[in-house]
Design an enzyme around this catalytic site. Sequence first.
Site, PDB file in Angstrom:
ATOM      1  N   ARG A  37       1.850  40.367  30.161  1.00  0.00           N
ATOM      2  CA  ARG A  37       3.238  40.032  30.742  1.00  0.00           C
ATOM      3  C   ARG A  37       3.969  41.244  31.293  1.00  0.00           C
ATOM      4  O   ARG A  37       4.365  42.045  30.545  1.00  0.00           O
ATOM      5  CB  ARG A  37       4.138  39.424  29.519  1.00  0.00           C
TER       6      ARG A  37
ATOM      7  N   ARG B 255      13.460  37.868  16.476  1.00  0.00           N
ATOM      8  CA  ARG B 255      14.111  37.424  17.306  1.00  0.00           C
ATOM      9  C   ARG B 255      13.959  35.901  17.214  1.00  0.00           C
ATOM     10  O   ARG B 255      14.897  35.249  16.772  1.00  0.00           O
ATOM     11  CB  ARG B 255      14.141  38.218  18.782  1.00  0.00           C
TER      12      ARG B 255
ATOM     13  N   HIS C 268       5.840  38.965  20.920  1.00  0.00           N
ATOM     14  CA  HIS C 268       6.411  40.164  21.631  1.00  0.00           C
ATOM     15  C   HIS C 268       6.286  41.186  20.704  1.00  0.00           C
ATOM     16  O   HIS C 268       6.822  41.172  19.560  1.00  0.00           O
ATOM     17  CB  HIS C 268       7.816  39.703  22.137  1.00  0.00           C
TER      18      HIS C 268
ATOM     19  N   ASP D   3      36.612  49.192  43.092  1.00  0.00           N
ATOM     20  CA  ASP D   3      35.801  48.811  44.275  1.00  0.00           C
ATOM     21  C   ASP D   3      35.397  50.106  44.983  1.00  0.00           C
ATOM     22  O   ASP D   3      34.659  50.065  46.170  1.00  0.00           O
ATOM     23  CB  ASP D   3      36.403  48.061  45.244  1.00  0.00           C
TER      24      ASP D   3
ATOM     25  N   TYR E 171      42.741  57.563  40.087  1.00  0.00           N
ATOM     26  CA  TYR E 171      43.404  57.010  38.849  1.00  0.00           C
ATOM     27  C   TYR E 171      43.393  58.095  37.886  1.00  0.00           C
ATOM     28  O   TYR E 171      42.395  58.830  37.608  1.00  0.00           O
ATOM     29  CB  TYR E 171      42.994  55.771  38.442  1.00  0.00           C
TER      30      TYR E 171
ATOM     31  N   CYS F  12      36.840  53.989  40.664  1.00  0.00           N
ATOM     32  CA  CYS F  12      37.522  52.794  40.751  1.00  0.00           C
ATOM     33  C   CYS F  12      36.999  51.459  40.560  1.00  0.00           C
ATOM     34  O   CYS F  12      35.753  51.439  40.621  1.00  0.00           O
ATOM     35  CB  CYS F  12      38.504  52.907  42.046  1.00  0.00           C
TER      36      CYS F  12
ATOM     37  N   LYS G 114      12.972  37.265  35.014  1.00  0.00           N
ATOM     38  CA  LYS G 114      14.032  37.056  34.318  1.00  0.00           C
ATOM     39  C   LYS G 114      15.229  37.873  34.754  1.00  0.00           C
ATOM     40  O   LYS G 114      14.977  38.807  35.468  1.00  0.00           O
ATOM     41  CB  LYS G 114      14.058  36.949  32.778  1.00  0.00           C
TER      42      LYS G 114
HETATM   43  C1  LIG Z   1      11.141  40.717  29.165  1.00  0.00           C
HETATM   44  C2  LIG Z   1       9.941  40.571  28.506  1.00  0.00           C
HETATM   45  C3  LIG Z   1       8.814  41.009  28.631  1.00  0.00           C
HETATM   46  C4  LIG Z   1       8.634  42.085  29.690  1.00  0.00           C
HETATM   47  O1  LIG Z   1       8.833  43.354  29.043  1.00  0.00           O
HETATM   48  P1  LIG Z   1       8.710  44.574  29.974  1.00  0.00           P
HETATM   49  O2  LIG Z   1       9.296  45.718  28.846  1.00  0.00           O
HETATM   50  O3  LIG Z   1       9.893  44.567  30.801  1.00  0.00           O
HETATM   51  O4  LIG Z   1       7.425  44.796  30.414  1.00  0.00           O
HETATM   52  C5  LIG Z   1       7.435  40.549  28.073  1.00  0.00           C
HETATM   53  N1  LIG Z   1       7.594  39.493  27.054  1.00  0.00           N
HETATM   54  C6  LIG Z   1       8.857  38.764  26.883  1.00  0.00           C
HETATM   55  C7  LIG Z   1       8.921  38.012  25.813  1.00  0.00           C
HETATM   56  C8  LIG Z   1      10.209  39.331  27.475  1.00  0.00           C
HETATM   57  O5  LIG Z   1      11.248  38.919  27.062  1.00  0.00           O
END
Ligand SMILES: *Cc1c(COP(=O)(O)O)cnc(C)c1O
Length: 793
Positions: A647, A560, A589, A738, A687, A736, A462
């Site tokens: 994951r 969430r 998660h 850029d 600046y 700045c 992602k």
């Molecule tokens: C981003 C995400 C992960 C990965 O998490 P990390 O801390 O980057 O390993 C796993 N599960 C879900 C649902 C996520 O959104």
Amino acid sequence: MKYRLKELASLCGGELLGTDATVMRVSTDSRTLSEPDGTLFVALRSARRDGNRYIAELYRRGVRAFLTDSPVDAKAYPLAGFVRCADSLEALQRLAADHRTSLKGTVVAITGSNGKTVVKEWIAQLCPPQIRLFRSPKSYNSQIGVALSLLMAEPDDRIVLIEAGISQRGEMARLERMIRPDLGIVTNIGDAHQENFDSPRQKADEKLTLFEHTPTIVYNAADPLLARLVPERYDDRKLIGVEPAERELDGLPFDDPASRANAALALALYGALGFDTEPIRKRLPRLQSVAMRLELKDGINGCKIVNDTYNSDINSLEIALQYLSATSGNRDKVLILSDIDQSGLPSDELYARVAELVRANGISELIGIGEEIFRHAALFDCRKEFYLSTDNFLKAGERARFVRKSILLKGGRRFRFERIGRVLENKIHTTVLEVDLDRMQHNLNYFRGLLRPGERMMAMVKAAGYGSGTFEVANLLERQGVDFLAVAFADEGVTLREAGITMPIVVLNADSDSFDLMLDYRLEPEIYSRSSLRSFTEAVRRHGAGRSPIHIKLDTGMHRLGFERADIEPLIDTLRETPEVYVRTVFTHLAGSDEVRHDDFTRSQIALFRELSDRIAAAFPELHILRHIDNSAGIERFPEAQFDMVRLGIGLYGIGFVHQENLLPVSTLRSRIVQIKEIPVGDTVGYGRHGVAKDRPVRTATVPIGYADGLNRRLSCGRWSFIVNGRKAPIFGNICMDTCMIDITGIDAREGDTVTIFGDGATVIEMAEALGTIPYEIMTSVSTRVKRVYTKE
Ligand SMILES: *Cc1c(COP(=O)(O)O)cnc(C)c1O
């Protein structure tokens, strides 16, 4: 193709178990299989993969026909049929051979050491539009690839082009039995894959076995070995020896001898097939280069660089030298050459030939890298220099002396000549995020080492691969056999599909407006509520997509998205009444898996997940639902919670939670010094005049990276330092939009020198600490206008 399994069983001397079915296409790769209905899955075994492992999953996805040489419990798959045979590959080849007999067009087999693919593609590019032509896909030239190619051809294709490649003795006879070419083309005989043959002659004999029953053979008569062997062995056939030099190739947009030979062979084929070649010849100017490995790039100081660092056999050296000559104009030619690894020739003979090629091509300077070439230094009579390793050459820092040269970089993989390429090529984009895919693979391997055998992995790509780029990263992960990819939004998944990624992709924040798009692109949604389930079900129905996979998200404390405890029973009831979808995985998660102070909470999340996911899995035992909870920190810190899959996210990109020392940073943000200034005492920089040369003169360097590139403005005024030639140079004054200025007082630096904003020596982790944030935010903040450059061995 169209076969009943029963028929197939008798073709390959096997038996049919289970239900008979009609198959119309074949797949050997579960990742690329897209239409389960009517597909025969052939379970092949290789050192890295066992196709039998995927049968359960494919059955769930709707595949009903399998070919295997392993024992199967057909009763566990009541709707499927299995052809059980002695050897899956051989059975696949028998099937291909049988299908071959139904092809009514001319089957043309192309072999040779170099140029097969180009000849094949050019024949296709020259083909008159009204003619139906089939050609084998890109690299499908092996024992499996040829079989699959033949099975894709249709009886009504007028010309069927099949590329045949071998690397060992005995292989060609098997290809010949399948292809039975009506017409053969052989491009040349070179030294590629020579290590498995005693001599070029033996390899030539093996290749020519392809034409054992072929009435017409088109061959490159400028190749001395072919010019002798083809007439000797096949004097009873119609032979068409092509002398490229004598062919009229007006308008061919390539001028090197290899391209001329390839074009001449392609034209000769149409002659041999009885076409009027005049209209076809007119198409020559339209020929396009075919993913040439040879790339010509603008280099430093007006140089041109030909970068051919993929293989190092002597024929490809010859071809690359010809290409160098063809593109060098009036520049002096420089060859940077490593040891040649895969030749099969005695080393004295080999380097004598190299020396001859160097002489014949008018090379003015040779830079040899490696011990072998160094040992033969005396053979070369041009200007010459030798280094024992690529590192030694790079350390010698010779780049400034190359001015207006044409340089050929030709090195075996292990010499990693792409590093030389990086030094010599012109950087059009000054600020780049360099992504080291070898390091990413290293990190992947570290996390894989923590998994139980058979444990699956979903990789999180992602936010454009945590800022490091999407396609290249996904491509690596697909090749590495990761099981799933996950993206945040549907459009990220669409981009991956359009770039050619075929493995399963899960969309985490699947918005109901994008469900139709997702079905079009085989993207699988995370379902987190009754309403998201309802919308997706409707989309499947509307779309007429078959039974589609979903991923159920549970809320075990993150609060969430996700189903909670009270939702589980109604969810199960709904799923029972919803044949449009099936649950492929269930997950949740962790909210604090990286912090010891939350460990009790994490354990309670794991326990709740176990309970809720057990209930769902128990309700649908036939689905073999995969369960997953661990993210990167979880994999390191909660190995007991691996369930069926993990994951992996930020760990892939080099951030660890227990053993940071085992991981390598993947991304390096670099730029270059565009101007150096001496600031007298009392003057100010930037600046708001915050950079003040208070009590000493300051030497500043201006670097073209600013907050619009993702360099956080709160790092101004010394809160971060870039690395310049190994030393820390603090940011001077305000950043700045850029650009920014850094203090390089006392550092030996010149305009054009590279600076590192983060990477080795100034890590993302440290930058996150300086800003009071987390590495995730730093990595995903690098703006998309910063070009990503990928490096891989
Ligand atoms: C981003 C995400 C992960 C990965 O998490 P990390 O801390 O980057 O390993 C796993 N599960 C879900 C649902 C996520 O959104």
